[in-house]
Design a protein around this motif. Structure first.
Motif, PDB file in Angstrom:
ATOM      1  N   ALA A 188      -2.292  -7.031   8.308  1.00 39.41           N
ATOM      2  CA  ALA A 188      -1.185  -7.832   8.813  1.00 39.41           C
ATOM      3  C   ALA A 188      -1.214  -7.686  10.326  1.00 39.41           C
TER       4      ALA A 188
ATOM      5  N   MET B  71       0.841  -1.201   0.000  1.00 41.34           N
ATOM      6  CA  MET B  71       0.000   0.000   0.000  1.00 41.34           C
ATOM      7  C   MET B  71       0.878   1.254   0.000  1.00 41.34           C
TER       8      MET B  71
ATOM      9  N   ARG C  12       8.994  -6.277  10.514  1.00 44.71           N
ATOM     10  CA  ARG C  12       9.142  -4.857  10.156  1.00 44.71           C
ATOM     11  C   ARG C  12      10.248  -4.240  11.007  1.00 44.71           C
TER      12      ARG C  12
ATOM     13  N   TYR D 275      -6.041  -4.784   6.409  1.00 46.53           N
ATOM     14  CA  TYR D 275      -6.145  -4.238   5.055  1.00 46.53           C
ATOM     15  C   TYR D 275      -6.331  -5.365   4.057  1.00 46.53           C
TER      16      TYR D 275
ATOM     17  N   GLU E  50      -3.005   5.652   6.192  1.00 44.15           N
ATOM     18  CA  GLU E  50      -2.297   5.304   7.434  1.00 44.15           C
ATOM     19  C   GLU E  50      -2.491   6.378   8.499  1.00 44.15           C
TER      20      GLU E  50
ATOM     21  N   ARG F 218       6.099   0.469   9.155  1.00 51.35           N
ATOM     22  CA  ARG F 218       4.980   0.068   8.288  1.00 51.35           C
ATOM     23  C   ARG F 218       5.036   0.715   6.913  1.00 51.35           C
TER      24      ARG F 218
HETATM   25  N1  GLY Z   1       2.401  -1.479   5.492  1.00 47.78           N
HETATM   26  C1  GLY Z   1       1.533  -2.115   6.359  1.00 47.78           C
HETATM   27  C2  GLY Z   1       2.156  -3.076   7.280  1.00 47.78           C
HETATM   28  O1  GLY Z   1       3.335  -3.019   7.563  1.00 47.78           O
HETATM   29  O2  GLY Z   1       1.454  -3.926   7.779  1.00 47.78           O
END
Ligand code: GLY
Length: 369
Positions: free
Chosen positions: A259, A48, A302, A246, A54, A328
């Motif tokens: 996620a 995304m 992440r 999402y 966000e 993210r």
């Molecule tokens: N970009 C969304 C996530 O890290 O879940």
């Protein structure tokens, strides 16, 4: 192996590869050290491009995200021209359904980036089939997506190779040898490597090499389903950004769902709880998904910082640059990171935005404690 190189990038994920492409295009000689391409955080995202969905508050981070989103059409076109590969960039817009009415529908709208409130009737016209609990939602027509996992990463690898970047897969940096304020060499599982400049794009593993730069993992579990062949057209042609979920439709009928956000260190793997929460939240926002065939499940880490903002630019060492901690927003921030860090490394030019993302902000925080 005892090799000397101009610029060595440590980390072969999205950040490392996009920087390699940018630097090599500008005439540098670049080597990328990649421990394991498959563990890159670029795999654990739905792609995304969502600075608005966000809900990033107005300020430097939103500006960074908006500038990066604006770079995407030209940046992906350049990669596609260079490689002949699709990147899956799609300016599909993002719809953010909510289950409770907001206190106000007057929210900050960046220039040329509308945020349109849709009540239940309007959102139904915009996107049929939303769950019964949805009371309305925001429509962000400028937010977009890219197919990070199946296309973008591969296009970046192909572009790097085509431009002559040396990618050393399976090379793990075990230690950074320093002399006062400079990096002298990298000790790797394949021997010593030296360069004139070094860039760290090591994602969630950064703290293992440079403990003074606080980046730690936050796990995300993800899955995908596919639109059944019985559908004549795609039931979803924009991203749904719901409550802790999402749902990202690709043009070929794949739908990526994510996620989880888990502080479990480097504890790998899927969990029943993680998968169940994704499925129930996804079905709540878009019930037709309950009958779609499951395709794949995966997870990753992440790179997270204490303030959830990236760390960009200078490091504790004069010839080492940081591009880590994108949390993210790594996919979104890839082109702007490549642009600003390449300018920093090659031209010693510091974009005014970089001042907000320096690693020293954590030193200040530690001193104040
Ligand atoms: N970009 C969304 C996530 O890290 O879940």
């Amino acid at each position: 192996m005892n090799v000397s190189n101009d610029i060595i990038i440590i980390g072969g994920g999205l950040m490392g590869l996009s920087l390699a492409v940018e630097l090599q295009l500008q005439g540098a000689k670049v080597t990328v050290l990649s421990r394991n391409f498959h563990e890159a955080a670029g795999h654990v995202a739905a792609g995304m491009l969502a600075p608005q969905a966000e809900a990033i508050p107005a300020g430097p981070m939103l500006e960074l995200g908006l500038r990066s989103r604006a770079l995407y059409p030209e940046w992906t076109r350049q990669l596609e021209d260079l490689t002949g590969l699709d990147t899956g960039y799609w300016r599909c817009g993002i719809l953010a359904p909510v289950y409770e009415l907001p206190e106000t529908t007057e929210i900050y709208q960046p220039p040329d980036s509308p945020a349109i409130w849709l009540d239940r009737q309007a959102i139904d016209q915009h996107q049929p089939g939303l769950g019964a609990d949805v009371v309305g939602g925001w429509w962000y027509p400028e937010d977009a997506q890219v197919d990070n996992r199946r296309h973008l990463l591969k296009a970046l690898q192909a572009a790097s190779k085509k431009l002559g970047v040396k990618i050393l897969e399976g090379v793990e940096v075990e230690a950074i040898t320093r002399n006062s304020k400079r990096v002298e060499a990298l000790e790797t599982n394949r021997g010593t490597l030296t360069g004139s400049q070094y860039i760290l794009t090591t994602g969630a593993w950064t703290g293992q090499l440079l403990p003074q730069v606080p980046v730690y993992p936050r796990k995300g579990q993800m899955l995908s389903v596919k639109v059944p062949d019985s559908f004549e057209s795609l039931p979803l042609k924009q991203v749904l950004f719901g409550t802790e979920i999402y749902v990202v439709p690709r043009r070929d009928g794949l739908i990526v769902i994510g996620a989880t956000l888990e502080d479990v260190g480097f504890n790998a793997g899927l969990t029943p709880d993680g998968v169940q929460s994704l499925l129930s939240r996804a079905i709540r926002v878009f019930p037709v998904l309950r009958d779609f065939p499951l395709q794949e499940f995966w997870w990753g880490f992440r790179p997270t910082t204490p303030d959830l903002l990236p760390i960009l630019g200078k490091s504790p060492f004069d010839n080492l640059t940081l591009a880590v901690g994108h949390y993210r927003n790594g996919i979104l921030l890839t082109p702007i990171t490549a642009k600003l860090i390449a300018e920093w490394v090659i031209e010693e030019k510091s974009d005014p935005l970089l001042q907000y993302f320096g690693w020293e902000r954590f030193l200040t925080a530690q001193l104040q404690c």
